[in-house]
Design a protein around this motif. Structure first.
Motif, PDB file in Angstrom:
ATOM      1  N   SER A 534       1.044  -1.182  -0.026  1.00  0.00           N
ATOM      2  CA  SER A 534       0.012  -0.228  -0.084  1.00  0.00           C
ATOM      3  C   SER A 534       0.878   1.417   0.149  1.00  0.00           C
ATOM      4  N   GLY A 535       2.022   1.208   0.668  1.00  0.00           N
ATOM      5  CA  GLY A 535       2.810   2.393   0.764  1.00  0.00           C
ATOM      6  C   GLY A 535       3.627   2.762  -0.403  1.00  0.00           C
ATOM      7  N   TYR A 536       3.839   1.637  -1.394  1.00  0.00           N
ATOM      8  CA  TYR A 536       4.308   1.909  -2.764  1.00  0.00           C
ATOM      9  C   TYR A 536       3.260   2.349  -3.736  1.00  0.00           C
ATOM     10  N   LEU A 537       2.024   1.981  -3.617  1.00  0.00           N
ATOM     11  CA  LEU A 537       1.212   2.328  -4.658  1.00  0.00           C
ATOM     12  C   LEU A 537       0.585   3.563  -3.983  1.00  0.00           C
ATOM     13  N   TYR A 538       0.686   3.946  -2.853  1.00  0.00           N
ATOM     14  CA  TYR A 538       0.004   5.385  -2.239  1.00  0.00           C
ATOM     15  C   TYR A 538       1.448   6.298  -2.843  1.00  0.00           C
ATOM     16  N   THR A 539       2.530   5.838  -2.812  1.00  0.00           N
ATOM     17  CA  THR A 539       3.671   6.740  -3.385  1.00  0.00           C
ATOM     18  C   THR A 539       3.387   7.251  -4.829  1.00  0.00           C
ATOM     19  N   LEU A 540       3.044   6.298  -5.885  1.00  0.00           N
ATOM     20  CA  LEU A 540       2.753   6.543  -7.181  1.00  0.00           C
ATOM     21  C   LEU A 540       1.234   7.622  -7.238  1.00  0.00           C
ATOM     22  N   ILE A 541       0.494   7.108  -6.505  1.00  0.00           N
ATOM     23  CA  ILE A 541      -0.786   7.760  -6.615  1.00  0.00           C
ATOM     24  C   ILE A 541      -0.569   9.311  -6.106  1.00  0.00           C
ATOM     25  N   GLY A 542      -0.089   9.473  -4.774  1.00  0.00           N
ATOM     26  CA  GLY A 542       0.356  10.807  -4.073  1.00  0.00           C
ATOM     27  C   GLY A 542       1.122  11.759  -4.998  1.00  0.00           C
ATOM     28  N   SER A 543       2.105  11.081  -5.782  1.00  0.00           N
ATOM     29  CA  SER A 543       3.051  11.972  -6.609  1.00  0.00           C
ATOM     30  C   SER A 543       2.082  12.457  -7.761  1.00  0.00           C
ATOM     31  N   CYS A 544       1.237  11.341  -8.243  1.00  0.00           N
ATOM     32  CA  CYS A 544       0.293  11.945  -9.361  1.00  0.00           C
ATOM     33  C   CYS A 544      -0.540  13.032  -9.009  1.00  0.00           C
ATOM     34  N   PHE A 545      -1.066  12.871  -7.644  1.00  0.00           N
ATOM     35  CA  PHE A 545      -1.708  13.912  -7.297  1.00  0.00           C
ATOM     36  C   PHE A 545      -1.013  15.458  -7.062  1.00  0.00           C
ATOM     37  N   LEU A 546       0.195  15.439  -6.636  1.00  0.00           N
ATOM     38  CA  LEU A 546       0.968  16.720  -6.828  1.00  0.00           C
ATOM     39  C   LEU A 546       1.594  17.195  -8.066  1.00  0.00           C
ATOM     40  N   GLN A 547       1.760  16.158  -8.858  1.00  0.00           N
ATOM     41  CA  GLN A 547       2.071  16.503 -10.451  1.00  0.00           C
ATOM     42  C   GLN A 547       0.738  16.976 -11.254  1.00  0.00           C
ATOM     43  N   GLY A 548      -0.456  16.691 -10.728  1.00  0.00           N
ATOM     44  CA  GLY A 548      -1.716  17.047 -11.384  1.00  0.00           C
ATOM     45  C   GLY A 548      -1.855  16.119 -12.640  1.00  0.00           C
TER      46      GLY A 548
END
Length: 593
Positions: A534-548
């Motif tokens: 979950s941490g790995y996948l949250y990393t990708l999802i959260g980074s997508c959120f910051l990058q818009g």
């Protein structure tokens, strides 16, 4: 004369008798008067005694009245004590139940206690029935081998089957099971110019390897019939003549039934839109594709292990920044045999462009130190928690404080201390409004404006805090706010000296809100491995959120590339690099047009 003498004598005698009678009467009257006076005295004494008795009766009556009132009050108190005792017992039971509910598994799964003493059971009451295979089933009623599913006609036999013998031998559903879904063909041709690695002669096409996948397109599911070209060496004398080479699968999970778009949707629905897998399974079934919760979970575990290398590349990028923001929150894990939850932690660190999440078992200070191993910067913006003390000390970092946390302390005190709290909240509000106008400035320009506009407010606020501390009760809510401000003064002032440091740590809080909202829906992870995934996948999802960028579009693209992408260039698949690459391609296309 004789008669007169007799009369006179008789008269004298009578007078004497009369005088004696009068004397006697006088004596009796005297005695009577004495008796009367004695009686009067006795009457007076009796009256006094009666008065005393009346006073005593009044005292006794008042005492009896007071006693009755005391008895009534005592009865009321006894009734109140009884009611309070019953209420205390009810609250104690409620508290015990709350503690039991907190410590018990959220799934309400029954786990027999081997040490439980069996109580006598009435023979005239039949015990409730138990399923003979109940202990071998998952929480959602599916067997442990739910990754493979039987065909529709495989359960039509009337012969009893041994579940233990058939476990793990269920057949994968064939193409006919999905005849109701729309379909499309996906051809995977071999690259032109491919040669035999033994004789270096061109390879010849000898056929295609056919398979199928369930894929998601916006609005519905389809069956994707995959045709992968097969090639072989045409020279009979070549030692590789009989070896057939097949074009690799274009999917991220070669052995799963899902396509890349379906896999990206499952990940996005859970980690971005917070939809638990059991709800996803029900929704997918309504749309024509029956799949178990266990199968979805295994897809996520597999793709998480596959994308782990991309998440670690994001971590590497984040640790290159000079200033990081960080925070943590609870993340329950159910990996114990009795179903109890363990209180893990989910951490997030961000450079405001990408975010890195990581799971740990506890909140100990050694974990931030391990997670920030390789951090080359010098600034760390976190709250006042002691878990960050070790990493600040060992790496000699400058620790900045969060003004939003300070504002929260005063905000909680606004009901009990409205005057003082409103003063502090007003000043903090002004600082936030000033910071809003400095958003577009460079770090050096921001520092100059902060010293000009914000520093006087900060100086005045801390001066007021020092004067208020001695006059405020220590254990009050306002006292807690003042002490927190005093203890964090150095950290809270650091933003005045460095323009890279934000005024607050709200970005980390916002990133952790993704996990908190999801946790309210799916409650916990079933294993420590799942929590780390979950941490790995949250990393990708959260980074997508910051990058818009759209996380589903991003995941679809990298899932199609991850299998044959060079490990040395894995950084090209991070959300930040992916966005740059996409924008470059778009600009090249526009220039070409």
């Amino acid at each position: 004369m004789t008669g007169l003498a007799e009369i006179l004598a008789e008269n004298s005698r009578l007078r004497e008798v009369l005088e004696s009678v009068q004397a006697t009467l006088e004596t009796k009257e005297l005695l009577l008067s004495e008796k009367q006076s004695t009686l009067q005295e006795k009457d007076q004494i009796l009256q006094e005694k009666d008065q005393i008795l009346q006073e005593k009766d009044q005292v006794i009556a008042s005492q009896q009245k007071a006693l009755r009132e005391k008895e009534q009050l005592l009865a009321k108190r006894e009734a109140m004590v009884k009611a309070l005792t019953e209420r205390a017992e009810e609250l104690a039971q409620a508290l015990e139940q709350i503690i039991l509910d907190r410590d018990a598994p959220a799934s309400q799964r029954f786990v027999p206690n081997p040490n439980q003493i069996e109580l006598p059971f009435p023979h005239d009451i039949e015990a409730p029935p138990r399923s003979p295979v109940g202990e071998d089933e998952d929480e959602d009623g599916e067997s442990e081998d739910s990754s493979t599913e039987q065909d529709d006609d495989s359960s039509s036999t009337d012969k009893p089957r041994d579940k233990k013998k058939n476990r793990g031998k269920q057949r994968r559903r064939n193409r006919q099971a999905f005849a109701h879904l729309l379909s499309r063909v996906r051809r995977c041709p071999a690259k032109k110019g491919e040669v035999c690695f033994s004789c270096k002669k061109p390879l010849s096409s000898v056929g295609v390897a056919k398979s199928f996948r369930i894929e998601w397109v916006p609005g519905h599911f389809i069956v994707e019939d995959v045709e992968r070209e097969q090639c072989a060496c045409a020279d009979p004398e070549c030692e590789e003549y009989r070896n057939v080479l097949t074009v690799p699968s274009p999917y991220a999970l070669p052995r799963a039934m899902c396509g890349n778009m379906l896999l990206a949707k499952v990940i996005t629905d859970k980690f971005c839109d917070h939809i638990p897998l059991n709800r996803q399974a029900r929704r997918i079934a309504r749309e024509g594709f029956e799949v178990s919760t266990g199968t979805l979970a295994r897809w996520i575990l597999s793709v998480g292990n596959l994308l782990k290398i991309v998440a670690l590349a994001v971590q590497k990028d984040v640790l290159k920044a000079n200033c990081l923001q960080g925070d943590d929150t609870g993340y329950p894990v159910q990996d114990q045999g009795n179903g109890a939850l363990r209180k893990g932690r989910m951490w997030v660190f961000t450079d405001q462009e990408q975010a890195y999440y990581a799971y740990t078992n506890t909140k100990e200070g050694k974990y931030p130190t391990e997670l920030l191993d390789g951090f080359t910067g010098e600034l760390l913006l976190v709250d006042g928690g002691s878990e960050f003390n070790d990493v600040v000390r060992t790496r000699a970092l400058l620790r900045a404080g969060c003004w939003s946390h300070l504002r929260t302390y005063f905000y909680k005190a606004r009901h009990h201390h409205p005057g003082a709290s409103s003063l502090a909240l007003g000043t903090i509000h002004d600082l936030f409004m000033i910071e809003r106008t400095l958003k577009e400035l460079s770090p050096d320009e921001r520092v100059r404006e902060r010293k000009k506009l914000s520093k006087p407010l900060v100086d005045g606020l801390f001066q007021w805090i020092k004067l208020m501390l001695p006059k405020t009760r220590k254990k009050s809510i306002l006292g807690d706010a003042l002490r927190y401000a005093k203890n964090q003064e150095k950290e809270l002032r650091l933003f005045l000296e460095n323009g890279e440091i934000p005024l607050h740590n709200n970005l980390s809080e916002l990133l952790l809100r993704q996990e908190v909202v999801g946790r309210k829906n799916w409650l916990f992870s079933r294993s420590e491995e799942g929590a780390k995934i979950s941490g790995y996948l949250y990393t990708l999802i959260g980074s997508c959120f910051l990058q818009g960028i759209d996380p589903q579009e991003y995941l679809e693209d990298i899932l199609s590339k991850i299998q044959d992408h060079p490990a040395s260039k894995i950084g090209e698949l991070t959300p930040k690099a992916w966005k740059v690459s996409k924008e470059l391609k778009k600009s090249h296309t526009e220039n070409a047009d």
